[in-house]
Write a protein that holds these residues in place. Structure first.
Motif: not given
Length: 427
Positions: A344-372
């Protein structure tokens, strides 16, 4: 003095980025930031898109230092200065003329919301109409006019009063292909009995930077442009975040082959993170009376200096564009490998304005925190922060890009578990 208590003691509760990235930063170069505790962070944020050429790029830095040491004018409102003349000449020769554009250049104030406000005001003045159409999940700024055409409910609620004289219409693929996007709008604009007043303008982002990284298809943008032209509605293109090379071309709308009536630029137009914004206007629409729209900080000459240096260094030929497209493809491929490991995860955007949308809406924030925690600054996007949003500097190296993607992959594994591909390999 290394305590952060002064921020809690005096600074407003409105601050946000520091809550997710609590380090106290001291120096930066290229795609790296350094904190006072000795840690270094790879930057996939680039000042929310204001640092397309990285931190303290040496060519721009040297031009700025040389200018400041010369005793050059810093503040000039809209008076003539040599640095403004050089910027306007360079912008015409490097950007406008090669693209066959003859826009008038307005300096509306220092930020993106200033250029949007000026665009909305001018559209209403020229057409004599009040209503503006904007799109679902759009973001155009934090002042009242810009908020009125913004979709995000949290940001709109901060206005404290009704936001009127605008309506929202579906962005590209809002109905997942289930209905023709402009069918309703075309019908009501053509029907004198519809009760829908013709708007002064439609404002759009080619890529919705804050709205979840939805990227409009070129054919959709062309259809929108043709609709506006057929009904004498002005088309405003907000390129504050997606412009200045972030999608590959200097303007994000070049791929679609359209010429908007008004274009909004800010963020990376100074090239160095200095406050600067432009409103580009078709000549026949430049109907301002002298001083009818003004502001104290329209003539920030240090920004003219760094903007000119950036245009000359990066945009004198097609070399930089080719490099950006190559690095952008690498980023897309790296993020696609991560997304392919999670259902269910998909890549969105164009060029250097790109990201991943996850079906679990809480996942992106948790991954950003773990990345930090692993030394990467990366933020989220979308109405529920459901998209992990990457915005590296356009000058980032392949090695740095790979390192950042590897950190995101490790953070995703921590938050979501091992990707499908890894599980298959383990069997």
């Amino acid at each position: 003095m290394s305590s952060t208590s002064i921020f809690d003691e005096i600074e407003s509760q409105v601050r946000s980025y520091c809550r997710n990235w609590p380090a106290t930063f001291t120096t930066a170069a290229g795609s790296s930031l350094h904190a006072e505790d000795g840690r270094s962070y790879l930057d996939f944020f680039a000042g929310a898109g204001a640092l397309n050429y990285g931190h303290n790029h040496p060519v721009l830095l040297e031009a700025l230092i040389e200018y400041l040491r010369s005793g050059g004018i810093v503040h000039s409102l809209d008076m003539h200065t040599a640095t403004k003349r050089e910027f306007l000449t360079t912008f015409r020769d490097r950007i406008l003329a090669p693209r066959g554009l003859d826009y008038k250049v307005m300096f509306p104030g220092p930020t993106g919301t200033n250029t949007v406000e000026s665009a909305l005001k001018l559209a209403r003045k020229v057409t004599g109409r009040q209503h503006i159409l904007s799109f679902t999940n759009a973001f155009h700024g934090m002042t009242l006019g810009a908020l009125s055409v913004t979709g995000n409910s949290m940001k709109r609620n901060g206005a404290g009063l009704p936001l009127t004289n605008s309506s929202k219409i579906p962005y590209d693929d809002y109905f997942s292909g289930a209905t023709e996007d402009f069918l309703w709008l075309e019908r009501v604009l053509s029907d004198s009995g519809s009760g829908v007043d013709k708007p002064a303008a439609i404002i759009v982002e080619s890529v919705q930077g804050e709205g979840g990284l939805s990227a409009a298809r070129p054919e959709w943008l062309r259809a929108l442009s043709e609709l506006c032209r057929a009904h004498e509605i002005l088309l405003i293109l907000d390129d504050v975040q997606a412009g200045c090379g972030r999608t590959g071309d200097f303007f994000s709308f070049e791929e679609a082959g359209i010429t908007p009536d008004i274009v909004c630029l800010s963020k990376s137009i100074s090239g160095f993170g200095l406050p600067m914004a432009l409103t580009l206007i078709r000549p026949e629409l430049d109907q301002w009376e002298p001083g009818e729209h003004n502001g104290t900080f329209r003539g920030h000459n240090p920004a003219f200096v760094t903007a000119t240096a950036a245009l000359n260094h990066f945009w004198s030929d097609d070399t930089f564009v080719g490099e950006v497209r190559e690095r952008g493809a690498e980023l897309h491929d790296g993020l696609s490998r991560i997304a392919n490991g999670y259902e269910g995860a998909v890549v969105k955007g164009r060029g250097f304005l790109t990201g991943i949308k996850f079906p679990d809406t809480s996942a992106a924030s948790k991954i950003a925190a773990a990345s930090y925690q692993r030394g990467l600054l990366v933020e989220t996007s979308g109405p529920e922060d459901e998209v992990l949003k990457t915005m590296p500097a356009l000058t980032i190296s392949s090695d740095e890009l790979r390192s950042g993607v590897d950190i995101i992959a490790a953070a995703a594994t921590e938050v979501l578990g091992a990707p499908v591909a890894d599980l298959a390999a383990a069997k």
